[in-house]
Design an enzyme around this catalytic site. Structure first.
Site, PDB file in Angstrom:
ATOM      1  N   HIS B  69       0.812  -1.294   0.085  1.00 45.11           N
ATOM      2  CA  HIS B  69       0.091   0.019   0.046  1.00 45.11           C
ATOM      3  C   HIS B  69       0.760   1.089  -0.195  1.00 45.11           C
ATOM      4  CE1 HIS B  69       0.609  -0.949   4.148  1.00 45.11           C
ATOM      5  NE2 HIS B  69       0.522   0.163   4.421  1.00 45.11           N
ATOM      6  N   LEU B 128      -0.628  -8.914   2.997  1.00 45.97           N
ATOM      7  CA  LEU B 128       0.685  -8.206   3.704  1.00 45.97           C
ATOM      8  C   LEU B 128       1.447  -9.461   4.173  1.00 45.97           C
ATOM      9  CD1 LEU B 128      -0.636  -5.381   5.717  1.00 45.97           C
ATOM     10  CD2 LEU B 128       0.786  -5.531   4.069  1.00 45.97           C
ATOM     11  N   ASP B 157       5.649  -2.025   9.846  1.00 45.28           N
ATOM     12  CA  ASP B 157       5.685  -2.710  11.428  1.00 45.28           C
ATOM     13  C   ASP B 157       4.463  -3.514  11.676  1.00 45.28           C
ATOM     14  OD1 ASP B 157       4.425  -0.169  11.117  1.00 45.28           O
ATOM     15  OD2 ASP B 157       5.391   0.944  13.009  1.00 45.28           O
ATOM     16  N   GLU B 390       4.870 -23.480   5.224  1.00 45.52           N
ATOM     17  CA  GLU B 390       4.332 -23.525   3.949  1.00 45.52           C
ATOM     18  C   GLU B 390       4.058 -21.988   3.203  1.00 45.52           C
ATOM     19  OE1 GLU B 390       2.977 -24.888   6.677  1.00 45.52           O
ATOM     20  OE2 GLU B 390       3.689 -26.965   6.251  1.00 45.52           O
ATOM     21  N   PHE B 415      -1.581 -29.173   4.032  1.00 42.71           N
ATOM     22  CA  PHE B 415      -0.862 -28.122   4.211  1.00 42.71           C
ATOM     23  C   PHE B 415      -0.584 -27.006   3.430  1.00 42.71           C
ATOM     24  CE2 PHE B 415       1.258 -31.826   6.821  1.00 42.71           C
ATOM     25  CZ  PHE B 415      -0.114 -31.981   7.508  1.00 42.71           C
ATOM     26  N   ASP B 447      -4.145 -41.343   9.126  1.00 43.24           N
ATOM     27  CA  ASP B 447      -3.801 -40.034   9.873  1.00 43.24           C
ATOM     28  C   ASP B 447      -4.944 -39.169  10.336  1.00 43.24           C
ATOM     29  OD1 ASP B 447      -0.905 -39.852  10.683  1.00 43.24           O
ATOM     30  OD2 ASP B 447      -0.510 -40.187   8.344  1.00 43.24           O
TER      31      ASP B 447
END
Lengths: 655, 655
Positions: B69, B128, B157, B390, B415, B447
Site C-alpha cells: 500500500h 501483507l 511494522d 508453507e 498443508f 492419520d
C-alpha cells in the site's frame, strides 16, 4: 524423591503403551510421544485440575496438544486414568480402547479429534502451529467468565517454524495472558532431519525472551524441574494478567530407548518383532533413573474454579429498532447502506442480545465496521483486535468457541484466505465460527486484486455439501445484497450452532428489503417474477441484475430475479422457478467460477430435467478501477453485459 | 552534506507527487508513502544498481515492497526517473502516468502488480507479510546463477505481525542470505491504531537480534544513516553467505506534514482543498532540514553483475527409461506404484532435463518423494527444504520464478491450504508455480482429517475459469491416477509456462497406462467404453470405479469410465461421451463437493442437452481408518457403493 521415582515409572509405562498402540495401528509417532512422557505425566497425573469422568467440565484446566501427532502419549494416560470418551454416552477409556487407535470404528483417532468422541480435547490438531492460538482463546473465554483455569499448550520445536506460533506469542504478550503456559517440546528432530538451528532450544530461549516471555529452560525429563516450572506458572497465573511464562523443555525424541532415537524415527511405529527389544531398553532406562511407582505419590488436582451460570439471551431488535437504539435513526434516509456497515449494526445488536458473543478483527475494524462493537462501552471488553495476523485470529476464535463463546470474526474476505487451514481445523473441531469477509468480490474497486476475495465462494461452498461427525452442516455461505438482509442473517448466524461465512461489500447498495422480510440459513428471495429467464445472483450482483431488468424487458425477455443469498439453498424451489422460465437460467457473480453458478449447475444437472444454464463469472484476474462500474465493465459483468448475455442465451435456445 | 540536502529535497518532491496521485485517485495511502520517502530516494536514486529503461534486467538489484500500500512513493520515483512501464511495448513512466493511479485503464495499479504492466516489480503485493519470502527466493535464484545482485525488501511494522515474516527471517538466517536486506519501516501506526508494542522498533530490534540478525537501528529519515547502513549491507552481501544484516528504520507516518501524522491517517487521501496546506507544511519541513537539490549529487548505480546464458534444456526420458537410469528398473514389477513415488522419479528426471527447475519441500520430502531430487548429487544444490512453514515456501517459490527458475513445490495437499493466499498472490504475479499436494483425499487413511486435503479441488478449480492479464490460464488442476500419468504430467507441467496444481496419493495404485499413453494439460483418458452410464473419476477413485465395472456389468449396466485427470478439460469430448451413454453421468471423488463433479455439472448444465448427473463426494468430515477401504466404506464411496449408486441412478431414470 518418591514422586520423582513414580513419575519416571509412569512415564515409562505410558511410553510402552504408546508403542503398543502405534505398533498395533501400523502407523503413528511413538518417538515423539516418548519425548513428552514426563511432561504429560506431570500434567495429567499431578498438576492439571480436572475430572477424568467429566473431561469437558468448564472449570477444568485444559491441555491443547498443538503437536497433534504426539497424541498416543495422551491416549495412554487417558486409558490409564479412565478419562471419559465416546460419542453420545461417555465411558471411561480403557487399554482396549487405546489399542483401537486409528481404526475406522474407534473414537481414538489418529490425531486429536474431539468431535469423534474425545472430549478431553477442545480442538482438532495435527495441522501444525495452531494450538497456541486456540489456547489463548480458551484463556480469554475463561477470563471473560471469571473462571480461574489454566491452559497448557505443548508445541513441537519443528512445528515452531510455523509463523502462526509467533503470531500467538505476540497475542498472548499483548493480552498478558498468564493463564496460558506455552511448553516448547525441543526434542531436536523434525521429520526429515534435525529441526533448523532457528528452532533449537538455545535460539528458542533467546527468541522467547525477545518476545517478552519469562522463560524456564528445563530438562523435559526431569520431574522436579517440570513440577517446579509448573508451580511457578501456577503462581503467575493466579496473580492475574502480567508477564507470561514459557517453558523450553529440552527432551529426547524416543526417550528411554536408544533404538528409537536420532534421525529417521519420525512417524515410524516400532515393528512387532522389535517391541521386546525396545521395552528392554526402556526397562534399563527405568532402572537407571530409579523409576519406582508408589501408589499415592501422584494425584490429579481437584477443580477449584467456580463456573458462572449461563447468561440470559434476549431477542435482538429489528434493524430499524437497532438503528434508533444506536442513535442512527436517519441512517437509511438516502436509501443506500453498505452491507459492511449493516454488519457493524448487526453484530453490535447481537452482542447486546447475547452475552456469549465476542467479536474479533485483524486491524481493519474501521473497514469491516466491527468498530461498532468495539466502541460500544458495554461490549468493548468482548472485542479483541488480533492485529494483522489472521491465522492466529481464527484459531483464537476456535478457542473462544470451545470456551463457550460465539465468536464473530471479521477482516477483508481476501485476508481470511490465509487462515483457510485454520478455518478447516476449526470446522473439524466443531467450533461455532461466524466468519465475516468484507470487501468481497470486485466491487471493492480501487485497491485491486490483492484486496479482493475471488475464489472464496468456491472454497466455502465445498463445505456446504458436508456434515460434521455430529450431523450438523459444516458450513453456510451467506451473501446478503442489502442491509436488512445482512442484519437479519447476522442474527440467524448467532442463533445457529455451527460454522457460517458471510461476505459483505464495500460500496453502499440500495435497500431492497425491510424489517419484515424473513431471511433464513438456506433461504432465497424472489425479487422479480417473469417467465422467460431465471436470473440468479447474490450480493452486489443482485443490484446489477436488478438494473438489467429494464433492458431485458426492452429486449422482450421477461425475467425472474432470485437473490440467492444462501448456500446451500432450497434446490426444489429453485428448480421450480427454473421450470417456470422454460428451464432457462443465468447466474451472475463477481467472483471466480465454481461458486453460486456452480451450485446452481449442480442442482440443474442432478435434477435431470431440461435446463440451459449460462454462468457469468470473473474470467480474468481483476485490477484496480476507480468504481465498481469500471471493474464490472472491464470484466463484462455490468447490467449491459447481463442484458447482452441473456439475449445471446435466449437466441441460442430458440434460433 | 550536499547529498544529504538533495535526498531531503527529493524525498519531499516524491511525497508531494504521492499526495497528488492519491488525491486524484480518491484513495490510497499517502502517509505510509511519506514514511518511506527517504528510504526510497536513497535506494532508487543512489544505491540500487538498475536501469530505468530495462527494469527487468536480470542483473539488476531488486526492490520488493512487501507493504504494497506504500506504492505511491515508488510510483513517484519511477515517474520522476522514467522507469519503463507498459503492457507489451514499454515506455518511460511520466508524471501523467502517475496521475492515472488506480484508473481501470492504467498500468499504475492500486498495489504493486507486475502483470498489469509494471515490470519494475517482481511480485504482486498488498496482501501483507509475503514480500520478504519472495525476496529470499529472488536471492537464491541469483545465487544459483552466480548473479551478484542485492534484494531489498521493505516491510511495515504492523505487517510484521504476520507470522510469515518470522518464517522468512528464519529461512534467510538458515541460508545465510546476506544478499537480502530486510528493512522494517517502523512508522508506529497500523490501520486501526498504533501497532502493538510487539511490533514497535525496540521490540523489533530485540527480536531480530534473537533471530540472529546483525541489526542496524536507524532514523529512517536521516539520509546519511540510511546510506551508511546500505553501504554496510553491500559489503556484507559482497562477502558472500554469512550473518545477514537487517535494518530497523524508525520513521514517521506522514513525514514532513504534521496534518497527516498520528492515528486515523491510514488509507486516507488528502482532500483536494487540503493539499495546499499539506504542501506548505512539507515546504516548511524541507526548509527546516536544509533540503536543496543539486544536479549530480545523486546517480543511479550501474549494473555490475554478470548474467549467464540461458541453460540448454534436453528432453526428459520416458518413465521406464528414467527408472532404469535411476537404478530402479524393477520398481514396477509388482504392478503397483504410488503417484507420490512417481512424482519423485518425475521431478528428478525433469531436474536433469531442465537446469531451471528447482524443488522445494516443507520437511516432508520423504513422504512427498521430493527426496529423490534432494538426494541426487547433481540436483541437491537446487533443492530447498523450507522446514515446516508453507506460507514462506510458496512465496519463496514465487521469488524463484521471478528469478527465472521453475519451482516444484511439494508438501501434503492439506498443508498447502495455509498458503492459499500466497498461492493466489503468486498467481497474480504471473509466477510459474508447480504445486504438488501429496496425500490428497481420504486414501491417506490412518492419520485422519487433519492431514487430508478435501476442499482443495474446489478452490483450485475456481481458478481454472480465469485467465491471467497476459491471457495465460490461471491454473491447471491435475489428478493422475497412476504412475505413468504422474510422470508424464510432471513433464507437461515443466514445459507449460503457468501455474499448475497436482494432487498425488499415499497408497500404491495399480498401473493403468504405459510410456506411450499421451497425457496433456486439459486431457482425459477413456478406460472403458459402454453405452448406459458415463462414470467420471480422478486420482484414487479411478481405481475404485474400475473395480466397480464388474459389479455394474452384473447389474446389466454397461459403463464408460473416464479418467478425468485434468481441470479444465475438453467439455465437448466429455459431452459426446455422455450422449453416447444416454446422458446418464456419475462422478466419483474422494473429496468435498464443488470439485470434479461440479465441473462436470457445469459442462452438462451449460450444454442444455438432456443429462442426468449424480455426484458422489465425501459428505461427512472423515476420520482415521487403517486402510483406504475402511474410509471409503464409511464414506459410502467404495466400489460397492458406486455400483449401488449407479443402480439407483439408472432405476430413477427408467422406472
Amino acid at each position: 524423591m518418591a514422586i520423582d521415582a513414580s513419575i519416571h515409572a509412569k512415564a515409562v509405562e505410558l511410553t510402552k503403551l504408546s508403542i503398543q498402540m502405534t505398533t498395533a495401528a501400523g502407523s503413528g509417532h511413538p518417538s515423539t510421544a516418548a519425548s513428552l512422557s514426563h511432561l504429560i505425566t506431570c500434567l495429567m497425573y499431578q498438576h492439571m485440575r480436572y475430572e477424568p469422568a467429566n473431561p469437558k467440565h468448564p472449570g477444568s484446566d485444559r491441555l491443547v496438544l498443538s503437536e497433534g501427532h504426539a497424541v498416543p502419549i495422551v491416549y495412554a494416560a487417558c486409558a490409564d486414568l479412565g478419562v471419559a470418551i465416546g460419542k453420545g454416552k461417555l465411558h471411561p477409556m480403557t487399554r482396549d480402547d487405546a489399542m483401537t487407535l486409528r481404526e475406522v470404528g474407534s473414537v481414538v483417532d489418529g490425531h486429536p479429534n474431539p468431535l469423534e468422541g474425545f472430549p478431553f480435547f477442545d480442538s482438532a490438531t495435527g495441522s501444525l502451529g495452531q494450538g497456541l492460538s486456540t489456547a489463548a482463546g480458551l484463556a480469554q473465554a475463561a477470563q471473560l467468565d471469571g473462571i480461574a483455569k489454566r491452559i497448557f499448550c505443548i508445541i513441537g520445536d519443528g512445528e515452531s517454524r510455523e509463523g502462526q506460533v509467533a503470531e500467538a506469542l505476540d497475542y498472548i504478550m499483548d493480552a498478558k495472558l498468564t493463564a496460558v503456559l506455552p511448553i516448547f517440546n525441543c526434542n531436536v528432530y523434525a521429520q526429515s532431519d534435525k529441526a533448523s538451528p532457528q528452532q533449537q532450544a538455545d535460539t528458542m530461549v533467546a527468541k522467547l525472551k525477545a518476545f517478552g516471555y519469562d522463560v524456564r529452560d528445563i530438562n523435559g525429563h526431569d520431574p522436579n524441574a517440570i513440577l517446579a516450572a509448573l508451580a511457578e506458572h501456577a503462581a503467575r497465573a493466579d496473580a492475574g494478567p502480567g508477564q507470561p511464562i514459557a517453558i523450553v523443555a529440552r527432551t529426547t525424541k524416543g526417550w528411554g530407548a536408544a533404538s528409537m532415537q536420532g534421525n529417521g524415527h519420525h512417524g515410524t511405529p516400532i515393528k512387532p518383532n522389535e517391541v521386546d527389544h525396545i521395552f528392554a531398553e526402556l526397562d534399563a532406562t527405568a532402572a537407571h533413573v530409579g523409576a519406582a511407582w508408589t501408589d499415592g505419590d501422584l494425584a490429579i488436582a481437584p477443580i477449584t474454579a467456580k463456573v458462572p451460570d449461563a447468561p440470559a439471551v434476549t431477542p435482538a431488535p429489528s434493524f430499524t429498532e437497532a438503528l434508533i437504539k444506536f442513535g442512527k435513526a436517519d441512517a437509511l434516509a438516502k436509501g443506500k447502506f453498505s452491507t459492511r456497515r449493516a454488519y457493524g449494526v448487526a453484530v453490535r445488536a447481537a452482542g447486546h442480545a447475547n452475552p456469549r458473543i465476542v467479536a474479533l478483527d485483524a486491524d481493519v475494524r474501521g473497514s469491516t465496521y466491527a468498530d461498532d462493537f468495539a466502541k460500544d462501552a458495554d461490549l468493548a471488553a468482548r472485542f479483541f483486535d488480533c492485529r494483522i495476523a489472521e491465522q492466529n485470529m481464527v484459531s483464537v476464535a476456535a478457542g473462544f468457541s470451545a470456551g463457550g463463546k460465539i465468536p464473530f470474526i471479521s477482516t477483508f474476505a481476501k485476508f481470511l484466505t490465509r487462515a483457510y487451514d485454520q478455518i478447516e481445523m476449526s470446522i473439524n473441531s466443531g467450533a461455532n465460527l461466524k466468519l465475516i469477509g468484507s470487501h468481497a468480490g470486485v466491487s471493492l474497486g480501487a485497491d485491486g486484486p490483492s484486496q479482493m476475495a475471488l475464489p472464496d465462494v468456491a472454497w466455502f461452498r465445498s463445505f456446504t455439501s458436508v456434515k460434521l461427525p455430529d450431523g450438523r452442516p459444516a458450513m453456510y455461505v451467506l451473501q446478503p445484497s442489502d442491509a436488512f438482509a445482512t442484519y437479519a442473517l447476522v442474527q440467524a448466524m448467532a442463533a445457529h450452532d455451527g460454522p457460517c461465512y458471510m461476505r459483505t461489500l464495500r460500496p453502499d447498495t440500495e435497500l431492497l428489503y425491510d424489517d419484515k422480510t424473513e431471511f433464513t440459513l438456506g433461504g432465497h428471495e424472489v425479487i422479480a417474477e417473469g417467465n422467460d429467464l431465471l436470473i440468479v445472483a447474490s450480493g452486489y450482483m443482485v443490484h446489477e441484475a436488478n438494473r438489467a431488468l429494464d433492458g431485458l424487458e426492452e429486449a422482450g425477455i421477461s425475467a425472474t430475479l432470485v437473490d440467492l443469498y444462501s448456500l446451500p439453498f432450497d434446490e426444489e424451489a429453485l428448480l421450480d422457478l427454473a421450470q417456470e422460465n422454460n428451464g432457462m437460467v443465468l447466474t451472475v457473480e463477481d467472483n471466480y467460477g465454481a461458486g453460486v453458478g456452480g451450485a446452481v449447475a449442480s442442482a440443474l444437472a442432478e435434477d435431470g430435467g431440461s435446463f440451459t444454464l449460462k454462468q457469468m463469472t470473473v474470467e480474468r484476474v481483476p485490477k484496480s478501477g476507480k468504481t465498481p462500474d469500471d471493474l464490472l465493465k472491464l470484466l463484462r459483468l455490468s447490467a449491459d453485459d447481463i442484458v447482452r448475455t441473456a439475449r445471446e442465451l435466449m437466441e441460442l435456445a430458440s434460433p
